[in-house]
Scaffold this motif. Structure first.
Motif, PDB file in Angstrom:
ATOM      1  N   GLN A 192     -63.042  50.673 -13.749  1.00 45.53           N
ATOM      2  CA  GLN A 192     -63.494  50.085 -15.002  1.00 45.53           C
ATOM      3  C   GLN A 192     -64.915  49.529 -14.928  1.00 45.53           C
ATOM      4  O   GLN A 192     -65.578  49.378 -15.966  1.00 45.53           O
ATOM      5  CB  GLN A 192     -62.531  48.973 -15.429  1.00 45.53           C
ATOM      6  N   ASN A 193     -65.381  49.227 -13.720  1.00 45.96           N
ATOM      7  CA  ASN A 193     -66.704  48.614 -13.566  1.00 45.96           C
ATOM      8  C   ASN A 193     -67.684  49.460 -12.770  1.00 45.96           C
ATOM      9  O   ASN A 193     -68.842  49.064 -12.608  1.00 45.96           O
ATOM     10  CB  ASN A 193     -66.546  47.252 -12.891  1.00 45.96           C
ATOM     11  N   SER A 194     -67.237  50.584 -12.255  1.00 46.87           N
ATOM     12  CA  SER A 194     -68.107  51.467 -11.483  1.00 46.87           C
ATOM     13  C   SER A 194     -68.124  52.842 -12.124  1.00 46.87           C
ATOM     14  O   SER A 194     -67.111  53.543 -12.150  1.00 46.87           O
ATOM     15  CB  SER A 194     -67.615  51.581 -10.037  1.00 46.87           C
ATOM     16  N   LEU A 195     -69.292  53.215 -12.624  1.00 49.29           N
ATOM     17  CA  LEU A 195     -69.426  54.515 -13.277  1.00 49.29           C
ATOM     18  C   LEU A 195     -69.179  55.649 -12.284  1.00 49.29           C
ATOM     19  O   LEU A 195     -68.491  56.629 -12.602  1.00 49.29           O
ATOM     20  CB  LEU A 195     -70.818  54.643 -13.899  1.00 49.29           C
ATOM     21  N   SER A 196     -69.710  55.516 -11.096  1.00 44.55           N
ATOM     22  CA  SER A 196     -69.557  56.581 -10.095  1.00 44.55           C
ATOM     23  C   SER A 196     -68.099  56.728  -9.667  1.00 44.55           C
ATOM     24  O   SER A 196     -67.600  57.851  -9.474  1.00 44.55           O
ATOM     25  CB  SER A 196     -70.440  56.303  -8.874  1.00 44.55           C
ATOM     26  N   LEU A 197     -67.395  55.604  -9.523  1.00 42.25           N
ATOM     27  CA  LEU A 197     -65.992  55.654  -9.120  1.00 42.25           C
ATOM     28  C   LEU A 197     -65.125  56.200 -10.253  1.00 42.25           C
ATOM     29  O   LEU A 197     -64.165  56.944 -10.011  1.00 42.25           O
ATOM     30  CB  LEU A 197     -65.513  54.268  -8.710  1.00 42.25           C
ATOM     31  N   CYS A 198     -65.467  55.863 -11.481  1.00 38.33           N
ATOM     32  CA  CYS A 198     -64.745  56.400 -12.628  1.00 38.33           C
ATOM     33  C   CYS A 198     -64.902  57.916 -12.678  1.00 38.33           C
ATOM     34  O   CYS A 198     -63.924  58.652 -12.881  1.00 38.33           O
ATOM     35  CB  CYS A 198     -65.271  55.774 -13.913  1.00 38.33           C
ATOM     36  N   ARG A 199     -66.116  58.385 -12.471  1.00 40.57           N
ATOM     37  CA  ARG A 199     -66.366  59.823 -12.472  1.00 40.57           C
ATOM     38  C   ARG A 199     -65.589  60.508 -11.359  1.00 40.57           C
ATOM     39  O   ARG A 199     -64.927  61.529 -11.577  1.00 40.57           O
ATOM     40  CB  ARG A 199     -67.860  60.116 -12.317  1.00 40.57           C
ATOM     41  N   GLU A 200     -65.636  59.964 -10.154  1.00 39.84           N
ATOM     42  CA  GLU A 200     -64.965  60.581  -9.016  1.00 39.84           C
ATOM     43  C   GLU A 200     -63.452  60.602  -9.202  1.00 39.84           C
ATOM     44  O   GLU A 200     -62.776  61.546  -8.776  1.00 39.84           O
ATOM     45  CB  GLU A 200     -65.318  59.835  -7.730  1.00 39.84           C
ATOM     46  N   THR A 201     -62.916  59.589  -9.840  1.00 37.63           N
ATOM     47  CA  THR A 201     -61.469  59.498 -10.019  1.00 37.63           C
ATOM     48  C   THR A 201     -60.952  60.469 -11.066  1.00 37.63           C
ATOM     49  O   THR A 201     -59.919  61.114 -10.855  1.00 37.63           O
ATOM     50  CB  THR A 201     -61.072  58.069 -10.425  1.00 37.63           C
ATOM     51  N   PHE A 202     -61.658  60.583 -12.176  1.00 37.69           N
ATOM     52  CA  PHE A 202     -61.106  61.314 -13.317  1.00 37.69           C
ATOM     53  C   PHE A 202     -61.844  62.601 -13.696  1.00 37.69           C
ATOM     54  O   PHE A 202     -61.228  63.485 -14.309  1.00 37.69           O
ATOM     55  CB  PHE A 202     -61.091  60.404 -14.548  1.00 37.69           C
ATOM     56  N   PHE A 203     -63.135  62.705 -13.367  1.00 38.73           N
ATOM     57  CA  PHE A 203     -63.955  63.768 -13.950  1.00 38.73           C
ATOM     58  C   PHE A 203     -64.704  64.579 -12.895  1.00 38.73           C
ATOM     59  O   PHE A 203     -64.754  64.213 -11.725  1.00 38.73           O
ATOM     60  CB  PHE A 203     -64.955  63.158 -14.944  1.00 38.73           C
ATOM     61  N   SER A 204     -65.309  65.660 -13.360  1.00 35.49           N
ATOM     62  CA  SER A 204     -66.143  66.487 -12.492  1.00 35.49           C
ATOM     63  C   SER A 204     -67.443  65.760 -12.170  1.00 35.49           C
ATOM     64  O   SER A 204     -67.942  64.947 -12.956  1.00 35.49           O
ATOM     65  CB  SER A 204     -66.456  67.826 -13.171  1.00 35.49           C
ATOM     66  N   ALA A 205     -68.007  66.096 -11.026  1.00 37.89           N
ATOM     67  CA  ALA A 205     -69.199  65.403 -10.540  1.00 37.89           C
ATOM     68  C   ALA A 205     -70.404  65.590 -11.456  1.00 37.89           C
ATOM     69  O   ALA A 205     -71.317  64.758 -11.467  1.00 37.89           O
ATOM     70  CB  ALA A 205     -69.547  65.887  -9.138  1.00 37.89           C
ATOM     71  N   THR A 206     -70.411  66.672 -12.238  1.00 39.99           N
ATOM     72  CA  THR A 206     -71.573  66.976 -13.086  1.00 39.99           C
ATOM     73  C   THR A 206     -71.476  66.379 -14.488  1.00 39.99           C
ATOM     74  O   THR A 206     -72.380  66.579 -15.295  1.00 39.99           O
ATOM     75  CB  THR A 206     -71.757  68.494 -13.196  1.00 39.99           C
ATOM     76  N   MET A 207     -70.411  65.642 -14.783  1.00 39.00           N
ATOM     77  CA  MET A 207     -70.313  65.034 -16.107  1.00 39.00           C
ATOM     78  C   MET A 207     -71.406  63.979 -16.279  1.00 39.00           C
ATOM     79  O   MET A 207     -71.637  63.147 -15.408  1.00 39.00           O
ATOM     80  CB  MET A 207     -68.939  64.402 -16.338  1.00 39.00           C
ATOM     81  N   ASP A 209     -73.677  60.778 -17.385  1.00 32.85           N
ATOM     82  CA  ASP A 209     -73.361  59.350 -17.355  1.00 32.85           C
ATOM     83  C   ASP A 209     -72.883  58.819 -18.697  1.00 32.85           C
ATOM     84  O   ASP A 209     -71.922  58.039 -18.759  1.00 32.85           O
ATOM     85  CB  ASP A 209     -74.593  58.550 -16.913  1.00 32.85           C
ATOM     86  N   HIS A 210     -73.547  59.209 -19.785  1.00 40.57           N
ATOM     87  CA  HIS A 210     -73.208  58.618 -21.082  1.00 40.57           C
ATOM     88  C   HIS A 210     -71.805  59.028 -21.535  1.00 40.57           C
ATOM     89  O   HIS A 210     -71.120  58.274 -22.229  1.00 40.57           O
ATOM     90  CB  HIS A 210     -74.250  58.978 -22.138  1.00 40.57           C
ATOM     91  N   ILE A 211     -71.351  60.215 -21.112  1.00 40.04           N
ATOM     92  CA  ILE A 211     -70.002  60.648 -21.471  1.00 40.04           C
ATOM     93  C   ILE A 211     -68.975  59.885 -20.632  1.00 40.04           C
ATOM     94  O   ILE A 211     -67.965  59.399 -21.152  1.00 40.04           O
ATOM     95  CB  ILE A 211     -69.846  62.170 -21.268  1.00 40.04           C
ATOM     96  N   VAL A 212     -69.251  59.770 -19.318  1.00 35.20           N
ATOM     97  CA  VAL A 212     -68.358  58.990 -18.451  1.00 35.20           C
ATOM     98  C   VAL A 212     -68.259  57.557 -18.961  1.00 35.20           C
ATOM     99  O   VAL A 212     -67.164  56.982 -19.017  1.00 35.20           O
ATOM    100  CB  VAL A 212     -68.851  59.005 -16.992  1.00 35.20           C
ATOM    101  N   LYS A 213     -69.384  56.991 -19.342  1.00 33.70           N
ATOM    102  CA  LYS A 213     -69.409  55.611 -19.825  1.00 33.70           C
ATOM    103  C   LYS A 213     -68.547  55.442 -21.064  1.00 33.70           C
ATOM    104  O   LYS A 213     -67.799  54.454 -21.184  1.00 33.70           O
ATOM    105  CB  LYS A 213     -70.865  55.211 -20.135  1.00 33.70           C
ATOM    106  N   ARG A 214     -68.618  56.390 -21.979  1.00 35.06           N
ATOM    107  CA  ARG A 214     -67.818  56.303 -23.198  1.00 35.06           C
ATOM    108  C   ARG A 214     -66.329  56.324 -22.876  1.00 35.06           C
ATOM    109  O   ARG A 214     -65.558  55.504 -23.392  1.00 35.06           O
ATOM    110  CB  ARG A 214     -68.164  57.470 -24.124  1.00 35.06           C
ATOM    111  N   TYR A 215     -65.903  57.238 -22.029  1.00 32.42           N
ATOM    112  CA  TYR A 215     -64.486  57.316 -21.681  1.00 32.42           C
ATOM    113  C   TYR A 215     -64.056  56.104 -20.850  1.00 32.42           C
ATOM    114  O   TYR A 215     -62.942  55.600 -20.995  1.00 32.42           O
ATOM    115  CB  TYR A 215     -64.201  58.605 -20.911  1.00 32.42           C
ATOM    116  N   GLN A 216     -64.958  55.623 -20.014  1.00 31.86           N
ATOM    117  CA  GLN A 216     -64.659  54.434 -19.217  1.00 31.86           C
ATOM    118  C   GLN A 216     -64.359  53.245 -20.127  1.00 31.86           C
ATOM    119  O   GLN A 216     -63.395  52.496 -19.905  1.00 31.86           O
ATOM    120  CB  GLN A 216     -65.840  54.119 -18.303  1.00 31.86           C
ATOM    121  N   GLU A 217     -65.153  53.064 -21.147  1.00 30.39           N
ATOM    122  CA  GLU A 217     -64.947  51.954 -22.077  1.00 30.39           C
ATOM    123  C   GLU A 217     -63.637  52.102 -22.837  1.00 30.39           C
ATOM    124  O   GLU A 217     -62.905  51.127 -23.056  1.00 30.39           O
ATOM    125  CB  GLU A 217     -66.125  51.868 -23.057  1.00 30.39           C
ATOM    126  N   LEU A 218     -63.305  53.335 -23.248  1.00 31.66           N
ATOM    127  CA  LEU A 218     -62.050  53.562 -23.947  1.00 31.66           C
ATOM    128  C   LEU A 218     -60.861  53.308 -23.027  1.00 31.66           C
ATOM    129  O   LEU A 218     -59.848  52.739 -23.440  1.00 31.66           O
ATOM    130  CB  LEU A 218     -62.009  54.988 -24.501  1.00 31.66           C
TER     131      LEU A 218
END
Length: 350
Positions: A231-246, A248-257
């Protein structure tokens, strides 16, 4: 190691033009209803939000997108082939919005009426009393109640991560001798799709494999999910749920949701794991697709194989896609695999 295992085992694995004669959804008035999520999810064109009232008096958020009649749909209708309604069930830290982003528009454009449920305590659904949202039985029962009261033809259930485990309980309620007393409470299904699903034995096997074969990954998963560090680390959120190339702004949006989606854990994980595995049903009892992602950081290849073996079907693994298959960059890869499988079911029915 014991403490690491204990901390890891929390709610962490994991969102028209058709005639309305098949569906009689019963929305509640929402004008005076306050949002549970501080960051609301804006619906896309053709989507609507209803609230299904359960026998308990609590309400489930359901996002709806009806199927679109195309020439292909009309052609298949001439062969008396029905499109089963699709009911989507999310996993932990998600809600109905995770399906509305890409997959509801995709499948509705292919002719399917789509319904994405937010489980209790998640999204805009009501929150029960207590420290967690429910059990496999209560969550599956809530889904069954929605189907029983709103869907007039057998639907196909699609579940992601822990949502997949809930669907496995639903299947067991229909076809297992151990739960035969539950059968009349659960409407029949046309089929099921288990997407990056927690295996029928739960997450214990995943935990132990990570601890002994991938200790660094085990630490990351524990920190990301059990400690909610994603919830507080963009890189960890990406690694946990998404592909490495996603981006930042898309990861951030889903992270907030995701931060806003889960007010209480879906389960008490200790009690859940003590109740597993889910009861077995005969091979071939129901048409089931077991779908996994090659780059899944949470459910590994062994977990995918376990689920497929349990239901006597071959596993299907999608390349270059991460755990959140329905939100990832290549979200269409998994959707197309499912659509192809659905088309094969349609041919079988014709």
């Amino acid at each position: 190691m014991a403490s690491l295992l204990s901390s890891f085992r929390v709610d962490s694995l994991c969102g028209s033009n058709i005639s309305s004669s098949r569906i009689s959804a019963k929305p509640r008035a929402v004008l005076s209803r306050s949002n549970h999520m501080q960051i609301p999810y804006d619906l896309k064109q053709g989507q609507s939000r209803i609230f299904h009232k359960l026998p308990s008096g609590l309400s489930l958020e359901v996002l709806v997108q009806k199927g679109v009649v195309t020439e292909e749909v009309e052609r298949r209708k001439d062969k008396n082939t029905e499109y089963p309604p699709l009911v989507f069930v999310h996993g932990s830290y998600h809600a109905a919005w995770c399906w509305a982003e890409h997959w509801l528009p995709f499948f509705s454009a292919s002719g399917y009426d789509c319904y994405a449920i937010s489980l209790l305590g998640q999204g805009e659904s009501d929150t029960p009393s207590g420290s967690n949202a429910g059990t496999l039985q209560t969550h599956a029962g809530d889904i069954a109640d929605f189907i029983n009261k709103n869907v007039t033809s057998p639907p196909l259930l699609l579940g992601h991560s822990f949502g997949g485990l809930i669907i496995q309980y639903y299947i067991a309620a229909l076809g297992s001798d151990q739960l035969r007393e539950m059968k009349n409470l659960y409407p029949k299904l046309r089929g099921a799709v288990l997407i990056c699903s927690v295996p029928p034995s739960g997450n214990s096997g995943l935990v132990w494999r990570y601890l002994f074969s991938k200790p660094i990954a085990a630490f990351k998963v524990t920190r990301s999910l059990a400690a909610k560090a994603f919830q507080n680390s963009l890189s960890l959120c990406r690694e946990t749920f998404f592909s490495a190339t996603m981006e930042d702004h898309i990861v951030k949006r889903y992270q907030e949701l995701m931060k806003e989606s889960s007010r209480v854990p879906l389960f008490d994980l200790r009690k859940l794991n003590a109740s597993l595995p889910v009861p077995k049903v005969p091979d071939g009892f129901l048409d089931i697709l077991v779908l996994g992602a090659r780059d899944d950081f949470i459910v590994d290849a062994e977990g995918l194989k376990e689920t497929a073996f349990f239901y006597g079907v071959p596993p299907v693994c999608v390349e270059a896609v991460a755990h959140d298959m329905m939100l990832d960059i290549s979200w269409d890869k998994g959707a197309k695999v499912i659509l192809s499988w659905l088309n094969d079911l349609g041919k079988k029915d014709a």
